[in-house]
Design an enzyme around this catalytic site. Sequence first.
Site, short mmCIF file in Angstrom:
data_model
loop_
_atom_site.label_atom_id
_atom_site.label_comp_id
_atom_site.label_asym_id
_atom_site.label_seq_id
_atom_site.Cartn_x
_atom_site.Cartn_y
_atom_site.Cartn_z
N LYS A 97 -34.74 -73.26 47.36
CA LYS A 97 -33.47 -73.29 46.62
C LYS A 97 -33.73 -73.54 45.30
O LYS A 97 -32.93 -72.99 44.23
CB LYS A 97 -32.62 -74.51 47.30
N ASN A 98 -34.51 -74.57 44.86
CA ASN A 98 -34.49 -75.18 43.39
C ASN A 98 -35.42 -74.01 42.57
O ASN A 98 -35.34 -74.44 41.23
CB ASN A 98 -35.24 -76.62 43.33
N ARG A 111 -25.76 -77.43 51.73
CA ARG A 111 -26.40 -77.05 50.43
C ARG A 111 -27.80 -76.84 50.26
O ARG A 111 -28.16 -75.87 49.33
CB ARG A 111 -26.15 -78.20 49.35
N CYS A 124 -22.99 -88.11 39.42
CA CYS A 124 -22.96 -87.34 40.83
C CYS A 124 -23.48 -88.48 41.89
O CYS A 124 -24.01 -89.70 41.25
CB CYS A 124 -24.12 -86.28 40.86
N ASP A 151 -37.58 -85.78 46.11
CA ASP A 151 -36.68 -84.75 47.12
C ASP A 151 -37.48 -85.05 48.52
O ASP A 151 -36.96 -84.70 49.49
CB ASP A 151 -36.66 -83.56 46.71
N ARG A 193 -27.64 -89.10 35.85
CA ARG A 193 -28.19 -87.80 35.72
C ARG A 193 -27.68 -87.07 34.46
O ARG A 193 -27.00 -85.91 34.62
CB ARG A 193 -28.26 -87.01 36.95
C1 UD1 Z 1 -34.29 -81.07 39.76
C2 UD1 Z 1 -34.24 -80.70 41.19
C3 UD1 Z 1 -33.93 -82.04 42.00
C4 UD1 Z 1 -34.93 -83.01 42.00
C5 UD1 Z 1 -35.26 -83.25 40.46
C6 UD1 Z 1 -36.73 -84.02 40.17
C7 UD1 Z 1 -33.15 -78.60 40.97
C8 UD1 Z 1 -31.98 -77.61 41.03
N1 UD1 Z 1 -32.82 -79.83 41.05
O1 UD1 Z 1 -33.24 -81.79 39.24
O2 UD1 Z 1 -33.69 -81.46 43.30
O3 UD1 Z 1 -34.86 -84.29 42.72
O4 UD1 Z 1 -35.43 -81.90 39.67
O5 UD1 Z 1 -37.56 -83.63 40.74
O6 UD1 Z 1 -34.16 -77.96 40.70
N2 UD1 Z 1 -32.79 -86.72 32.66
C9 UD1 Z 1 -32.41 -87.30 31.45
N3 UD1 Z 1 -31.75 -86.39 30.53
C10 UD1 Z 1 -31.64 -85.18 30.69
C11 UD1 Z 1 -32.28 -84.54 31.99
C12 UD1 Z 1 -32.92 -85.35 32.97
O7 UD1 Z 1 -32.30 -88.43 31.03
O8 UD1 Z 1 -31.16 -84.41 29.90
C13 UD1 Z 1 -33.24 -87.48 33.62
C14 UD1 Z 1 -32.67 -87.47 35.08
O9 UD1 Z 1 -31.57 -88.61 34.91
C15 UD1 Z 1 -33.79 -88.10 36.15
C16 UD1 Z 1 -35.01 -87.39 35.36
O10 UD1 Z 1 -34.77 -87.23 33.83
O11 UD1 Z 1 -33.79 -89.47 36.09
C17 UD1 Z 1 -35.47 -86.11 36.06
O12 UD1 Z 1 -34.36 -85.33 36.19
P1 UD1 Z 1 -34.39 -83.64 36.32
O13 UD1 Z 1 -36.11 -83.56 36.37
O14 UD1 Z 1 -33.81 -83.25 34.97
O15 UD1 Z 1 -33.79 -83.38 37.44
P2 UD1 Z 1 -33.05 -82.15 37.90
O16 UD1 Z 1 -33.43 -80.91 36.99
O17 UD1 Z 1 -31.37 -82.35 37.64
#
Ligand code: UD1
Length: 435
Positions: free
Chosen positions: A22-23, A404, A122, A312, A127
């Site tokens: 999915k991701n 999902r 969320c 995850d 996030r």
């Molecule tokens: C993706 C995955 C999710 C997984 C996560 C971490 C998808 C669709 N989802 O989520 O299943 O759990 O990676 O492996 O691929 N952060 C910030 N600022 C930002 C972006 C992120 O502070 O602009 C922080 C987030 O709050 C979190 C950390 O960075 O604490 C990692 O988040 P991120 O890797 O971005 O997660 P997603 O891409 O949303």
Amino acid sequence: MDKIRIIGGAPLKGVIPISGAKNAALPLMAACLLTDETLHLANVPYLADIVTMAKLLAQHGVALNTSGDGNRFGRMLSLNAAQVTNFTAPYELVRTMRASVLVLGPLLARFGQARVSLPGGCAIGTRPIDMHLKALQEMGAEIDLQEGYIDARISGRLKGAVIQFDKVSVGATENILMSASLAKGETVIRNAAREPEVCDLAHCLVAMGAKIDGIGSDEIAIQGVESLHGCPYTIIADRVETGSFAAAAAITGGDVELLGARAEHLQAVIATFAEAGIEISETPRGLRVRRANGRVQGVDIMTQPYPAFPPDMQAQMMALLSVAEGASMVTETIFENRFMHVPELTRMGARIVLHGASAMIRGVPQLRGAEVMATDLRASVSLAIAALAAEGETVIHRVYHLDRGYERLEEKLSQCGAQIERLPSGKPTLKSEAA
Ligand code: UD1
């Protein structure tokens, strides 16, 4: 709302096909916006999140076609973004799925404009997406936040830049990889995410004509090109689905082969399972999981970016450790508020105490069935895993969270001997029938 009923106790035995990730599928679908030619994605899983991304792309003007398995996306999805007419990703869709923000970079890079709703909070913490926005600004984009929307613009092309991320972010790395592919000049992403899904996106972009070095490392260099083209691309197997079924096989003392699963994407998970007394070995078709005699052993885990133990898989591992011999400590370093499965597992007899970002689990010999509530995707599957080993009946409410991210969960588990069924809204449970 549908529920799932599980009667625990049957060891899982048999073969489970693993779906496409999915991701990986979500950013790959967004990547179609980078070209006016058709992107043909194979091995797309049929999941609620994929349908949401399809709806989002369709309202931008993308033509989508599926083939191979009736109306299901399961086999092949073709996406053509030759006629993009709308650059707004609306709140109704973004609020149901944060990954919608992945259209921001591609729309901006190809059309010079994008309006994307802010995802908001969320269930698993705040996030933010500040890193996505800061990096795009460093590439020359003008970004305003108005009425809950990100308004991004650039006249001409985005410009290559050196992007130093403070944290490892999967989504931010993906957004910048896509944007930089069409930018003018070179972009270097430092402290880039190395997750297999990020690499899958990068490999597909290369197949579309992008110039990318350092795929799989924490420093990625992208030489922007003027245009990209369509291509066929096959999505990798889902490592989280693989790990989830491995936990299900392990907790029931089963013996299962996971078709298409790839060990190289699960090294930290496999090592943790081994420490807990679960054998995962490669077969010509995937991976075989079985528990040798005796109880699972307690282990300590800490979630971290790839290649360490993934966030995850934390909830599923905790379900397994709740029946382990001895104590275990699970520490979550990436997300706040990602222990919502703990009170539900406790309702099933698990002994878990939370201390901030850590959970101390004292294994019990046997869990008991209960009515429990799914709260997010991975929390819900952890409840299903616990239920498979629990004594008696468990009813999981709010299974739309499971839909999902898990394709045909009931079918895949029941083929291996699990007693599991979906109760469409309104159908009584054994307990309510007896009452
Ligand atoms: C993706 C995955 C999710 C997984 C996560 C971490 C998808 C669709 N989802 O989520 O299943 O759990 O990676 O492996 O691929 N952060 C910030 N600022 C930002 C972006 C992120 O502070 O602009 C922080 C987030 O709050 C979190 C950390 O960075 O604490 C990692 O988040 P991120 O890797 O971005 O997660 P997603 O891409 O949303």
